[in-house]
Design a protein around this motif. Structure first.
Motif, PDB file in Angstrom:
ATOM      1  N   PRO A  85      41.659  40.217  38.662  1.00  0.00           N
ATOM      2  CA  PRO A  85      41.376  38.874  39.169  1.00  0.00           C
ATOM      3  C   PRO A  85      41.371  37.777  38.103  1.00  0.00           C
ATOM      4  O   PRO A  85      41.645  36.623  38.399  1.00  0.00           O
ATOM      5  CB  PRO A  85      40.004  39.009  39.826  1.00  0.00           C
ATOM      6  N   VAL A  86      41.086  38.110  36.848  1.00  0.00           N
ATOM      7  CA  VAL A  86      41.042  37.088  35.798  1.00  0.00           C
ATOM      8  C   VAL A  86      42.426  36.451  35.606  1.00  0.00           C
ATOM      9  O   VAL A  86      42.527  35.261  35.306  1.00  0.00           O
ATOM     10  CB  VAL A  86      40.477  37.676  34.483  1.00  0.00           C
ATOM     11  N   ALA A  87      43.478  37.222  35.826  1.00  0.00           N
ATOM     12  CA  ALA A  87      44.833  36.661  35.732  1.00  0.00           C
ATOM     13  C   ALA A  87      45.023  35.600  36.817  1.00  0.00           C
ATOM     14  O   ALA A  87      45.625  34.547  36.563  1.00  0.00           O
ATOM     15  CB  ALA A  87      45.881  37.760  35.847  1.00  0.00           C
ATOM     16  N   SER A  88      44.496  35.857  38.007  1.00  0.00           N
ATOM     17  CA  SER A  88      44.583  34.864  39.086  1.00  0.00           C
ATOM     18  C   SER A  88      43.746  33.630  38.762  1.00  0.00           C
ATOM     19  O   SER A  88      44.153  32.509  39.064  1.00  0.00           O
ATOM     20  CB  SER A  88      44.125  35.464  40.422  1.00  0.00           C
ATOM     21  N   TYR A 115      34.193  25.988  39.777  1.00  0.00           N
ATOM     22  CA  TYR A 115      34.312  24.726  39.049  1.00  0.00           C
ATOM     23  C   TYR A 115      35.691  24.097  39.282  1.00  0.00           C
ATOM     24  O   TYR A 115      35.811  22.908  39.560  1.00  0.00           O
ATOM     25  CB  TYR A 115      34.064  24.978  37.552  1.00  0.00           C
ATOM     26  N   HIS A 116      36.730  24.905  39.167  1.00  0.00           N
ATOM     27  CA  HIS A 116      38.089  24.384  39.335  1.00  0.00           C
ATOM     28  C   HIS A 116      38.368  23.995  40.785  1.00  0.00           C
ATOM     29  O   HIS A 116      39.068  23.009  41.044  1.00  0.00           O
ATOM     30  CB  HIS A 116      39.114  25.383  38.804  1.00  0.00           C
ATOM     31  N   LEU A 117      37.798  24.747  41.726  1.00  0.00           N
ATOM     32  CA  LEU A 117      37.927  24.358  43.139  1.00  0.00           C
ATOM     33  C   LEU A 117      37.232  23.020  43.384  1.00  0.00           C
ATOM     34  O   LEU A 117      37.748  22.182  44.128  1.00  0.00           O
ATOM     35  CB  LEU A 117      37.351  25.450  44.050  1.00  0.00           C
ATOM     36  N   ALA A 118      36.083  22.811  42.747  1.00  0.00           N
ATOM     37  CA  ALA A 118      35.388  21.519  42.881  1.00  0.00           C
ATOM     38  C   ALA A 118      36.283  20.385  42.381  1.00  0.00           C
ATOM     39  O   ALA A 118      36.348  19.315  43.004  1.00  0.00           O
ATOM     40  CB  ALA A 118      34.068  21.551  42.112  1.00  0.00           C
ATOM     41  N   MET A 172      44.685  28.089  46.645  1.00  0.00           N
ATOM     42  CA  MET A 172      44.930  29.416  47.214  1.00  0.00           C
ATOM     43  C   MET A 172      44.662  30.517  46.172  1.00  0.00           C
ATOM     44  O   MET A 172      43.965  31.500  46.445  1.00  0.00           O
ATOM     45  CB  MET A 172      46.374  29.498  47.714  1.00  0.00           C
ATOM     46  N   VAL A 173      45.184  30.334  44.959  1.00  0.00           N
ATOM     47  CA  VAL A 173      45.054  31.351  43.916  1.00  0.00           C
ATOM     48  C   VAL A 173      43.604  31.447  43.417  1.00  0.00           C
ATOM     49  O   VAL A 173      43.089  32.547  43.205  1.00  0.00           O
ATOM     50  CB  VAL A 173      46.038  31.049  42.760  1.00  0.00           C
ATOM     51  N   VAL A 201      37.495  35.854  45.596  1.00  0.00           N
ATOM     52  CA  VAL A 201      37.327  36.967  46.551  1.00  0.00           C
ATOM     53  C   VAL A 201      37.466  38.299  45.819  1.00  0.00           C
ATOM     54  O   VAL A 201      36.661  39.221  46.010  1.00  0.00           O
ATOM     55  CB  VAL A 201      38.349  36.854  47.707  1.00  0.00           C
ATOM     56  N   MET A 202      38.469  38.395  44.943  1.00  0.00           N
ATOM     57  CA  MET A 202      38.726  39.647  44.225  1.00  0.00           C
ATOM     58  C   MET A 202      37.719  39.890  43.105  1.00  0.00           C
ATOM     59  O   MET A 202      37.281  41.014  42.897  1.00  0.00           O
ATOM     60  CB  MET A 202      40.128  39.631  43.605  1.00  0.00           C
ATOM     61  N   GLY A 203      37.383  38.816  42.373  1.00  0.00           N
ATOM     62  CA  GLY A 203      36.636  38.993  41.134  1.00  0.00           C
ATOM     63  C   GLY A 203      35.166  38.676  41.182  1.00  0.00           C
ATOM     64  O   GLY A 203      34.434  39.015  40.255  1.00  0.00           O
TER      65      GLY A 203
END
Length: 166
Positions: free
Chosen positions: A105-108, A144-147, A126-127, A133-135
């Motif tokens: 998940p860290v790659a995503s 933070y980035h979604l915010a 989306m990513v 969800v995965m990580g």
């Protein structure tokens, strides 16, 4: 056996956050056994942390030349591109890393960051959501980035929700 011992000492220094000492031991492992790909990748990772980007990049390329499907080297090459703010190349490298191993998940998380920085908010959302969800807690920075994405859209309540989750 001597090379493995040096490598393991290097890993102990990594866990203590002493990246310069870790790099010395990984370098020693490589000088004892030049084909030691894990030591080459981990030496590159220490150089990345120490902002020695050219040296890190060369080591990751060396690993990929010997093992083109090496997830860690491909992922780390993506991080070098992010450090250089070359987001389009970072996106390409990180997508290739995820194609090699989609369970990391860290790659995503980093792909989502690079997509956000490149201005592709839809793909980034989306990513980053997939990374969360995965990580789970491993990818908490995705909140933070979604915010940032929601704020850019003018969705203050969505941004606030993500900041609180972060």
């Amino acid at each position: 056996i001597a090379a493995r011992k040096e490598y393991e000492i290097g890993l102990k220094f990594v866990s203590k956050g002493d990246f310069a000492q870790a790099a010395e031991h990984f370098q020693q492992a490589i000088s004892l056994y030049p084909e030691y790909l894990a030591a080459r990748n981990d030496l590159g990772a220490q150089y990345l942390k120490l902002k020695r980007l050219d040296e890190a990049e060369k080591l990751f390329h060396d690993v990929l030349e010997a093992d083109p499907k090496n997830f860690n080297a491909k992922f780390n090459l993506g991080l070098v591109r992010i450090e250089r703010k070359n987001y389009l190349d970072a996106i390409s490298e990180l997508k290739q890393a995820i194609a090699i191993d989609s369970t990391r998940p860290v790659a995503s998380l980093w792909l989502g960051f690079a997509l956000l920085e490149s201005g592709d908010l839809v793909s980034a959302e989306m990513v980053l959501t997939r990374a969360l969800v995965m990580g789970g807690s491993e990818c908490v920075a995705a909140h933070y980035h979604l915010a940032r994405i929601y704020l850019a859209r003018g969705d203050k309540s969505g941004a606030l929700r993500e900041v609180r989750a972060y």
